[in-house]
Structure formats: C-alpha cells, structure tokens
Design a protein around this motif. Structure first.
Motif, PDB file in Angstrom:
ATOM      1  N   VAL A   1      10.690   5.451  13.330  1.00 37.96           N
ATOM      2  CA  VAL A   1      10.747   4.983  14.708  1.00 37.96           C
ATOM      3  C   VAL A   1      10.307   6.098  15.661  1.00 37.96           C
ATOM      4  N   PHE A   2       9.508   5.739  16.646  1.00 40.26           N
ATOM      5  CA  PHE A   2       9.020   6.621  17.707  1.00 40.26           C
ATOM      6  C   PHE A   2       8.137   7.762  17.197  1.00 40.26           C
ATOM      7  N   THR A   3       7.542   7.605  16.012  1.00 38.19           N
ATOM      8  CA  THR A   3       6.595   8.610  15.493  1.00 38.19           C
ATOM      9  C   THR A   3       5.439   7.875  14.846  1.00 38.19           C
ATOM     10  N   ASN A   4       4.408   8.613  14.527  1.00 39.33           N
ATOM     11  CA  ASN A   4       3.308   8.032  13.769  1.00 39.33           C
ATOM     12  C   ASN A   4       3.423   8.365  12.282  1.00 39.33           C
ATOM     13  N   LYS A   5       4.596   8.712  11.865  1.00 40.23           N
ATOM     14  CA  LYS A   5       4.847   9.086  10.475  1.00 40.23           C
ATOM     15  C   LYS A   5       5.320   7.870   9.683  1.00 40.23           C
ATOM     16  N   CYS A   6       5.042   7.958   8.368  1.00 41.87           N
ATOM     17  CA  CYS A   6       5.479   6.869   7.503  1.00 41.87           C
ATOM     18  C   CYS A   6       6.108   7.457   6.240  1.00 41.87           C
ATOM     19  N   ILE A   7       6.822   6.611   5.531  1.00 43.77           N
ATOM     20  CA  ILE A   7       7.486   7.014   4.297  1.00 43.77           C
ATOM     21  C   ILE A   7       6.761   6.330   3.148  1.00 43.77           C
ATOM     22  N   ILE A   8       6.297   7.149   2.208  1.00 41.58           N
ATOM     23  CA  ILE A   8       5.549   6.632   1.058  1.00 41.58           C
ATOM     24  C   ILE A   8       6.324   6.977  -0.198  1.00 41.58           C
ATOM     25  N   GLU A   9       6.394   6.017  -1.105  1.00 46.45           N
ATOM     26  CA  GLU A   9       7.063   6.251  -2.377  1.00 46.45           C
ATOM     27  C   GLU A   9       6.270   7.298  -3.165  1.00 46.45           C
ATOM     28  N   GLU A  10       6.944   8.357  -3.553  1.00 50.69           N
ATOM     29  CA  GLU A  10       6.287   9.449  -4.255  1.00 50.69           C
ATOM     30  C   GLU A  10       5.680   8.975  -5.579  1.00 50.69           C
ATOM     31  N   ASP A  11       6.390   8.131  -6.315  1.00 47.19           N
ATOM     32  CA  ASP A  11       5.889   7.641  -7.597  1.00 47.19           C
ATOM     33  C   ASP A  11       4.578   6.882  -7.424  1.00 47.19           C
ATOM     34  N   ASP A  12       4.521   6.042  -6.385  1.00 46.79           N
ATOM     35  CA  ASP A  12       3.294   5.281  -6.135  1.00 46.79           C
ATOM     36  C   ASP A  12       2.144   6.213  -5.793  1.00 46.79           C
ATOM     37  N   LEU A  13       2.395   7.188  -4.932  1.00 44.15           N
ATOM     38  CA  LEU A  13       1.358   8.135  -4.533  1.00 44.15           C
ATOM     39  C   LEU A  13       0.885   8.947  -5.733  1.00 44.15           C
ATOM     40  N   MET A  14       1.794   9.440  -6.536  1.00 43.49           N
ATOM     41  CA  MET A  14       1.426  10.240  -7.711  1.00 43.49           C
ATOM     42  C   MET A  14       0.654   9.410  -8.728  1.00 43.49           C
ATOM     43  N   ARG A  15       1.024   8.129  -8.888  1.00 44.94           N
ATOM     44  CA  ARG A  15       0.294   7.249  -9.808  1.00 44.94           C
ATOM     45  C   ARG A  15      -1.159   7.117  -9.360  1.00 44.94           C
ATOM     46  N   LEU A  16      -1.368   6.947  -8.065  1.00 47.02           N
ATOM     47  CA  LEU A  16      -2.734   6.802  -7.550  1.00 47.02           C
ATOM     48  C   LEU A  16      -3.523   8.100  -7.671  1.00 47.02           C
ATOM     49  N   ILE A  17      -2.874   9.213  -7.411  1.00 50.46           N
ATOM     50  CA  ILE A  17      -3.555  10.502  -7.559  1.00 50.46           C
ATOM     51  C   ILE A  17      -3.924  10.738  -9.016  1.00 50.46           C
ATOM     52  N   ASP A  18      -3.026  10.415  -9.944  1.00 46.30           N
ATOM     53  CA  ASP A  18      -3.332  10.537 -11.375  1.00 46.30           C
ATOM     54  C   ASP A  18      -4.503   9.645 -11.751  1.00 46.30           C
TER      55      ASP A  18
ATOM     56  N   LEU B   1      -6.940   8.725  -9.795  1.00 46.71           N
ATOM     57  CA  LEU B   1      -8.153   9.361  -9.263  1.00 46.71           C
ATOM     58  C   LEU B   1      -8.588  10.513 -10.157  1.00 46.71           C
ATOM     59  N   ARG B   2      -7.626  11.284 -10.637  1.00 44.21           N
ATOM     60  CA  ARG B   2      -7.964  12.401 -11.536  1.00 44.21           C
ATOM     61  C   ARG B   2      -8.611  11.898 -12.828  1.00 44.21           C
ATOM     62  N   LYS B   3      -8.183  10.744 -13.291  1.00 42.40           N
ATOM     63  CA  LYS B   3      -8.753  10.190 -14.520  1.00 42.40           C
ATOM     64  C   LYS B   3     -10.152   9.622 -14.268  1.00 42.40           C
ATOM     65  N   GLU B   4     -10.369   9.022 -13.100  1.00 38.48           N
ATOM     66  CA  GLU B   4     -11.635   8.366 -12.791  1.00 38.48           C
ATOM     67  C   GLU B   4     -12.743   9.345 -12.423  1.00 38.48           C
ATOM     68  N   LEU B   5     -12.414  10.414 -11.738  1.00 39.46           N
ATOM     69  CA  LEU B   5     -13.448  11.348 -11.281  1.00 39.46           C
ATOM     70  C   LEU B   5     -14.290  11.908 -12.426  1.00 39.46           C
ATOM     71  N   PRO B   6     -13.693  12.358 -13.537  1.00 40.05           N
ATOM     72  CA  PRO B   6     -14.536  12.860 -14.628  1.00 40.05           C
ATOM     73  C   PRO B   6     -15.490  11.789 -15.163  1.00 40.05           C
ATOM     74  N   GLN B   7     -15.047  10.531 -15.168  1.00 40.23           N
ATOM     75  CA  GLN B   7     -15.930   9.464 -15.652  1.00 40.23           C
ATOM     76  C   GLN B   7     -17.098   9.268 -14.702  1.00 40.23           C
ATOM     77  N   THR B   8     -16.847   9.351 -13.407  1.00 43.41           N
ATOM     78  CA  THR B   8     -17.913   9.204 -12.429  1.00 43.41           C
ATOM     79  C   THR B   8     -18.890  10.369 -12.538  1.00 43.41           C
ATOM     80  N   ILE B   9     -18.361  11.557 -12.718  1.00 45.32           N
ATOM     81  CA  ILE B   9     -19.221  12.726 -12.883  1.00 45.32           C
ATOM     82  C   ILE B   9     -20.027  12.599 -14.170  1.00 45.32           C
ATOM     83  N   LYS B  10     -19.404  12.104 -15.230  1.00 47.69           N
ATOM     84  CA  LYS B  10     -20.114  11.899 -16.500  1.00 47.69           C
ATOM     85  C   LYS B  10     -21.263  10.917 -16.297  1.00 47.69           C
TER      86      LYS B  10
END
Length: 164
Positions: free
Chosen positions: A21-38, A40-49
């Motif tokens: 409330v009264f900010t531009n901040k949000c709360i993100i589930e850490e597990d969801d964020l880490m899953r997406l980052i993982d 991305l880490r898996k996909e990037l090498p395939q794209t580079i390949k």
C-alpha cells in the motif's frame, strides 16, 4: 520452455504480484521467481547453441560453395583443353568457362551473403532476447532489493553494485 515464454511468465509474476500500500513495490514469491530464473539459465545455453549451429552451417555452406567452385573451375579447364583443336571451339570453351566461373562466383557470393544475413538475424534476435532478459532480471533484482529495507545496501554501496 522457450525463453519468451519464461519472460512472459516472469512478467506475469510481477504484474500479478501483491502490491504494498502507498508504494510501487510488490511482493513476489521467491520460489516462483527462482523457478523462472532457473528456466532462463537452462534455456540460454540452448539458444546460444542454436546460434553456434547457424555459424557452423554458414561455414559448411561456404566450404561447399568453394569446393563446388573449384570443381567447376577444374571441369571448365578440362573442357577447355579438350577443345583447343580449333580456334572457334577454343573461343567457345573460354566463353563457357568464364560463364561457369561467373555463375559459380555469383552463386558462392549469394550463398555467403544469405548465410551471413541469416546468422546476423539470429544474432540480432538473440541479442534482443538477452537484452530483454537482462532488463527483466535487473528489474526483478531492483524490486527484490527495494522490498527488503533491512537488507538494502547504503547508497554508496548500491551505486558500486549498479556499476558492476
């Protein structure tokens, strides 16, 4: 999962996050964020390949074109030596050899240009994707750091980290 899908899901995670409330901040589930980052880490090498495969394919096409050009030149030389008996036939052979050489060089240049253009398109797409990913990760990091006041670095430390 493709990079674009992961980025879309990351964007949706931020958009759908609970807001403070009264900010531009949000709360993100850490597990969801880490899953997406993982992801991305898996996909990037395939794209580079894939980009490396394009480069290898380009080189193979160029090598094949050179081999074909050399073979055609050799054929033209053999054909020319067989036709040296009469001057008219010799003239025709030289003309045909020149046409074959010109066509071969044109074909080789076309193949080279096409493969370079294709490789550039793939790299441009890859660069755009990587820029988008990097921007999203920076935004996610910024949002994460802004959401934890106790762990927030001092302004001098934050400026140093931003320069890295």
């Amino acid at each position: 999962m493709a990079i674009n899908e992961l980025l879309d899901e990351l964007e949706n995670l931020v958009v759908d996050a609970r807001r403070l409330v009264f900010t531009n901040k949000c709360i993100i589930e850490e597990d969801d964020l880490m899953r997406l980052i993982d992801g991305l880490r898996k996909e990037l090498p395939q794209t580079i390949k894939s980009a490396e495969d394009v480069i290898n394919t380009k080189q193979t096409i160029l090598d094949d074109a050179r081999s074909e050009a050399a073979r055609l030149v050799e054929q033209a030389k053999e054909y020319g030596t067989k036709m040296t008996a009469e001057s008219e036939i010799v003239g025709q052979a030289r003309m045909q050899a020149k046409e074959i050489m010109d066509k071969t060089l044109d074909h080789s240049n076309d193949l080279k240009n096409d493969s370079i253009n294709y490789a550039n398109q793939v790299f441009d797409h890859l660069i755009g994707s990587l820029d988008d990913i990097l921007q999203v990760v920076h935004q996610a990091k910024g949002g994460l750091n802004e959401g934890t006041p106790a762990a927030a670095p001092s302004s001098a430390t934050a400026a140093k980290q931003d320069k890295k």
